[in-house]
Design an enzyme around this catalytic site. Structure first.
Site, mmCIF file in Angstrom:
data_model
loop_
_atom_site.group_PDB
_atom_site.id
_atom_site.type_symbol
_atom_site.label_atom_id
_atom_site.label_comp_id
_atom_site.label_asym_id
_atom_site.label_seq_id
_atom_site.Cartn_x
_atom_site.Cartn_y
_atom_site.Cartn_z
ATOM 1 N N THR A 185 0.821 -1.218 0.000
ATOM 2 C CA THR A 185 0.000 0.000 0.000
ATOM 3 C C THR A 185 0.857 1.271 0.000
ATOM 4 O OG1 THR A 185 -1.662 -1.227 1.225
ATOM 5 C CG2 THR A 185 -1.885 1.164 1.224
ATOM 6 N N GLU A 186 0.390 2.254 -0.774
ATOM 7 C CA GLU A 186 1.066 3.556 -0.848
ATOM 8 C C GLU A 186 0.046 4.657 -0.544
ATOM 9 O OE1 GLU A 186 2.880 3.843 -4.701
ATOM 10 O OE2 GLU A 186 4.184 2.115 -4.298
ATOM 11 N N GLY B 162 -1.106 6.839 -2.317
ATOM 12 C CA GLY B 162 -2.059 7.015 -3.417
ATOM 13 C C GLY B 162 -2.512 5.715 -4.055
ATOM 14 N N ILE C 47 -26.395 -4.741 23.922
ATOM 15 C CA ILE C 47 -26.837 -5.599 25.024
ATOM 16 C C ILE C 47 -26.332 -5.052 26.361
ATOM 17 C CG2 ILE C 47 -26.489 -7.901 26.056
ATOM 18 C CD1 ILE C 47 -26.803 -9.062 23.224
ATOM 19 N N GLU D 287 -6.347 -6.076 3.824
ATOM 20 C CA GLU D 287 -6.332 -7.207 2.878
ATOM 21 C C GLU D 287 -7.486 -7.163 1.880
ATOM 22 O OE1 GLU D 287 -3.828 -9.625 3.463
ATOM 23 O OE2 GLU D 287 -4.482 -11.321 2.229
ATOM 24 N N ARG E 54 -5.796 -14.728 2.742
ATOM 25 C CA ARG E 54 -7.115 -14.117 2.947
ATOM 26 C C ARG E 54 -8.036 -14.918 3.876
ATOM 27 N NH1 ARG E 54 -8.162 -11.574 -2.299
ATOM 28 N NH2 ARG E 54 -6.999 -9.846 -1.420
ATOM 29 N N SER F 59 -6.555 0.117 -2.640
ATOM 30 C CA SER F 59 -7.335 -0.866 -3.399
ATOM 31 C C SER F 59 -6.791 -0.997 -4.817
ATOM 32 C CB SER F 59 -8.801 -0.436 -3.489
ATOM 33 O OG SER F 59 -9.322 -0.233 -2.204
HETATM 34 C C1 LIG Z 1 -4.763 -1.874 10.219
HETATM 35 C C2 LIG Z 1 -4.256 -1.918 8.810
HETATM 36 C C3 LIG Z 1 -3.190 -2.751 8.488
HETATM 37 C C4 LIG Z 1 -2.683 -2.788 7.180
HETATM 38 N N1 LIG Z 1 -1.585 -3.573 6.889
HETATM 39 C C5 LIG Z 1 -1.051 -3.531 5.637
HETATM 40 C C6 LIG Z 1 0.161 -4.246 5.330
HETATM 41 O O1 LIG Z 1 0.736 -4.935 6.175
HETATM 42 N N2 LIG Z 1 0.668 -4.137 4.065
HETATM 43 C C7 LIG Z 1 0.072 -3.384 3.091
HETATM 44 O O2 LIG Z 1 0.585 -3.345 1.983
HETATM 45 N N3 LIG Z 1 -1.066 -2.693 3.361
HETATM 46 C C8 LIG Z 1 -1.630 -2.728 4.603
HETATM 47 N N4 LIG Z 1 -2.771 -2.006 4.891
HETATM 48 C C9 LIG Z 1 -3.368 -1.172 3.865
HETATM 49 C C10 LIG Z 1 -4.658 -1.767 3.296
HETATM 50 O O3 LIG Z 1 -4.348 -2.875 2.489
HETATM 51 C C11 LIG Z 1 -5.395 -0.635 2.544
HETATM 52 O O4 LIG Z 1 -5.844 0.269 3.510
HETATM 53 C C12 LIG Z 1 -6.543 -1.182 1.716
HETATM 54 O O5 LIG Z 1 -6.062 -1.893 0.610
HETATM 55 C C13 LIG Z 1 -7.465 -0.059 1.222
HETATM 56 O O6 LIG Z 1 -6.729 0.929 0.585
HETATM 57 P P1 LIG Z 1 -6.940 2.474 0.976
HETATM 58 O O7 LIG Z 1 -6.905 2.567 2.469
HETATM 59 O O8 LIG Z 1 -5.965 3.285 0.202
HETATM 60 O O9 LIG Z 1 -8.400 2.832 0.529
HETATM 61 P P2 LIG Z 1 -8.925 3.187 -0.971
HETATM 62 O O10 LIG Z 1 -8.428 2.180 -1.941
HETATM 63 O O11 LIG Z 1 -8.586 4.618 -1.216
HETATM 64 O O12 LIG Z 1 -10.439 2.999 -0.769
HETATM 65 C C14 LIG Z 1 -11.262 3.958 -0.038
HETATM 66 C C15 LIG Z 1 -12.710 3.477 -0.145
HETATM 67 O O13 LIG Z 1 -13.117 3.416 -1.515
HETATM 68 C C16 LIG Z 1 -13.570 2.106 -1.839
HETATM 69 N N5 LIG Z 1 -13.170 1.776 -3.209
HETATM 70 C C17 LIG Z 1 -11.916 1.830 -3.725
HETATM 71 N N6 LIG Z 1 -11.928 1.451 -5.029
HETATM 72 C C18 LIG Z 1 -13.224 1.148 -5.328
HETATM 73 C C19 LIG Z 1 -13.885 0.681 -6.509
HETATM 74 N N7 LIG Z 1 -13.206 0.455 -7.635
HETATM 75 N N8 LIG Z 1 -15.225 0.484 -6.449
HETATM 76 C C20 LIG Z 1 -15.908 0.691 -5.294
HETATM 77 N N9 LIG Z 1 -15.334 1.142 -4.137
HETATM 78 C C21 LIG Z 1 -14.011 1.358 -4.158
HETATM 79 C C22 LIG Z 1 -12.901 1.191 -0.832
HETATM 80 O O14 LIG Z 1 -13.635 -0.005 -0.642
HETATM 81 C C23 LIG Z 1 -12.897 2.056 0.413
HETATM 82 O O15 LIG Z 1 -14.132 1.972 1.053
HETATM 83 C C24 LIG Z 1 -3.291 -1.985 6.187
HETATM 84 C C25 LIG Z 1 -4.383 -1.167 6.509
HETATM 85 C C26 LIG Z 1 -4.857 -1.124 7.804
HETATM 86 C C27 LIG Z 1 -6.031 -0.231 8.124
#
Ligand SMILES: Cc1cc2nc3c(=O)[nH]c(=O)nc-3n(C[C@H](O)[C@H](O)[C@H](O)COP(=O)(O)OP(=O)(O)OC[C@H]3O[C@@H](n4cnc5c(N)ncnc54)[C@H](O)[C@@H]3O)c2cc1C
Length: 396
Positions: A135-136, A138, A351, A377, A257, A141
């Site tokens: 994850t970055e 920007g 509850i 994930e 997963r 997902s």
């Molecule tokens: C506690 C925690 C631990 C983590 N650990 C790791 C780790 O070890 N390694 C790692 O690489 N990452 C890690 N992550 C990052 C995690 O994988 C990302 O937060 C996740 O993939 C979502 O990306 P984002 O937060 O950028 O949200 P975004 O991708 O910006 O999404 C924001 C919202 O938009 C929705 N959305 C996005 N695209 C679409 C679409 N095409 N259609 C409909 N809805 C959409 C999403 O469902 C979400 O509700 C962690 C995150 C957390 C919170």
């Protein structure tokens, strides 16, 4: 058919985890929550657990089959993940071990890379961690949109970019860092590198302060002209013909997963147990007035959904163990269980009433812990998109 019989060794292992959970995981999870800081890596508990051979439950890609015995690694991972998460989900990820860094090394690494990077993990004197950095700021997902650049320079690669929310990355011996050699190639440009902790250019490591799951660290960092030897390119150059890099990442997600999904079931079970104990202690459940009937109905609703969610995770893990495609099933499990767990945590707070919103009661913490389960994930929305595309036969 799904086999639930994993033998007496697993039962004994679960009992050991349960004992550890009662004595350490839950108390330490609560302590970290109150301190608003992760449990430090030099905490004596981690050494104790490491020496007992109990680490992170995400060993899903581990074959654990010898002499023709069936593979049970994914199901074992699911059982341990639920049990640890029941005691404390934050602590289950804080545990030492390969964590999400393990599956890509197992599925993509060359024999030499496995030998080299697994070596520290054979040392039982001091706990070790690995991490997975996709994850970055920007690109969450939208995994295909990662911007971290990898440029070849002689017998090294130079990495530049930023990663965020990477679990255990500050304490990790090494991090699997995903980068691109050419942004215009999308997924085809992806490469995975192992970046060791003391590599110059791995900078600005800092904690993100979360609302829940505080026991484990989620950290962000920068890669600034970070040079890694070419040996650190996971799988070597040959591995990346076609879309193998991206497929490697997806494969490792499919392996982990079901275990991540079942962690939500662990939280749901903890919420259910807390609510049931509270209801038993505080209310005469047989009193025939509607309020008490509603408690019973809520408890029954939690119990049956927990069973359904657990079975989905089991099925996805069983398919992984038997080396059958499990993408749809793993996505179903991951889309479903956080919703159940959020409902269970919410019902538990209901509850308990006003007692449910004060931090003397565990359900208040669970309510904060559970939300991130829908985000980690692959979010719920993304899982539903993955399933829908697969069900109508579209490529990912
Ligand atoms: C506690 C925690 C631990 C983590 N650990 C790791 C780790 O070890 N390694 C790692 O690489 N990452 C890690 N992550 C990052 C995690 O994988 C990302 O937060 C996740 O993939 C979502 O990306 P984002 O937060 O950028 O949200 P975004 O991708 O910006 O999404 C924001 C919202 O938009 C929705 N959305 C996005 N695209 C679409 C679409 N095409 N259609 C409909 N809805 C959409 C999403 O469902 C979400 O509700 C962690 C995150 C957390 C919170």
């Amino acid at each position: 058919m799904i086999s639930f019989d994993l033998g007496p060794d697993i039962t004994a292992e679960l009992e050991r985890v349960g004992d550890l959970g009662r004595r350490y995981l839950r108390p330490l999870g609560i302590e970290a929550d109150r301190n608003r800081a992760p449990v430090p890596p030099d905490h004596p508990f981690f050494k104790l657990a490491w020496q007992m051979g109990i680490g992170q439950p995400l060993g899903a890609a581990e074959p654990r089959a010898t002499g023709g015995a069936p593979r049970i690694g994914a199901r074992r991972g699911v059982l341990l993940a639920e049990e640890m998460s029941y005691w404390d989900r934050g602590m289950s990820v804080a545990m030492p071990g390969l964590g999400l860094g393990g599956p890509p090394l197992a599925s993509m690494g060359t024999p030499e890379q496995k030998e080299h990077f697994l070596k520290p993990f054979h040392d039982r004197e001091r706990p070790h961690w690995a991490a997975f950095g996709m994850t970055e700021p920007g690109a969450g997902s939208d995994v295909a949109g990662i911007q971290t650049m990898a440029v070849r320079d002689g017998d090294h690669w130079v990495l530049n970019g930023a990663k965020t929310f990477i679990s255990n990355s500050m304490r990790a011996d090494w991090i699997v860092v995903w980068a691109t050699v050419d942004k215009s190639l999308g997924r085809g440009g992806h490469r995975a590198f192992i970046v060791e902790h003391d590599t110059p250019g791995l900078e600005d490591l800092r904690y993100e302060h979360k609302m829940g799951l505080i026991a484990y660290e989620s950290s962000s960092f920068t890669l600034r002209d970070c040079r890694v030897p070419s040996f650190h390119l996971l799988g070597g150059e040959a591995h990346y013909a076609g879309r193998a890099g991206f497929k490697g990442a997806m494969k490792s997600f499919n392996a982990t997963r079901p275990a991540i999904a079942v962690m939500a079931i662990g939280i749901a079970r903890a919420a259910y147990d807390s609510a049931r104990e509270f209801a038993r202690a505080n209310y005469a459940l047989e009193r025939p007035i509607p309020r008490y009937q509603r408690y019973r109905e809520k408890l029954a609703r939690m119990a049956r959904k927990i069973e359904v969610g657990r079975l989905l995770c089991w099925r996805a893990a069983y398919l992984a163990d038997s080396e059958q495609p499990n993408e749809i099933e793993a996505s179903m499990a991951k889309a479903f269980t956080p919703v159940i767990a959020q409902e269970a945590a919410s019902l538990a707070v209901e509850i308990l009433g006003d007692a449910g919103v004060v931090n003397e009661h565990y359900v208040e913490k669970l309510y904060r812990d559970v939300k991130a389960m829908d985000i980690v994930e692959g979010t719920g929305q993304i899982q539903r998109i993955v399933m829908a595309r697969r069900l109508v036969g579209l490529p990912q």
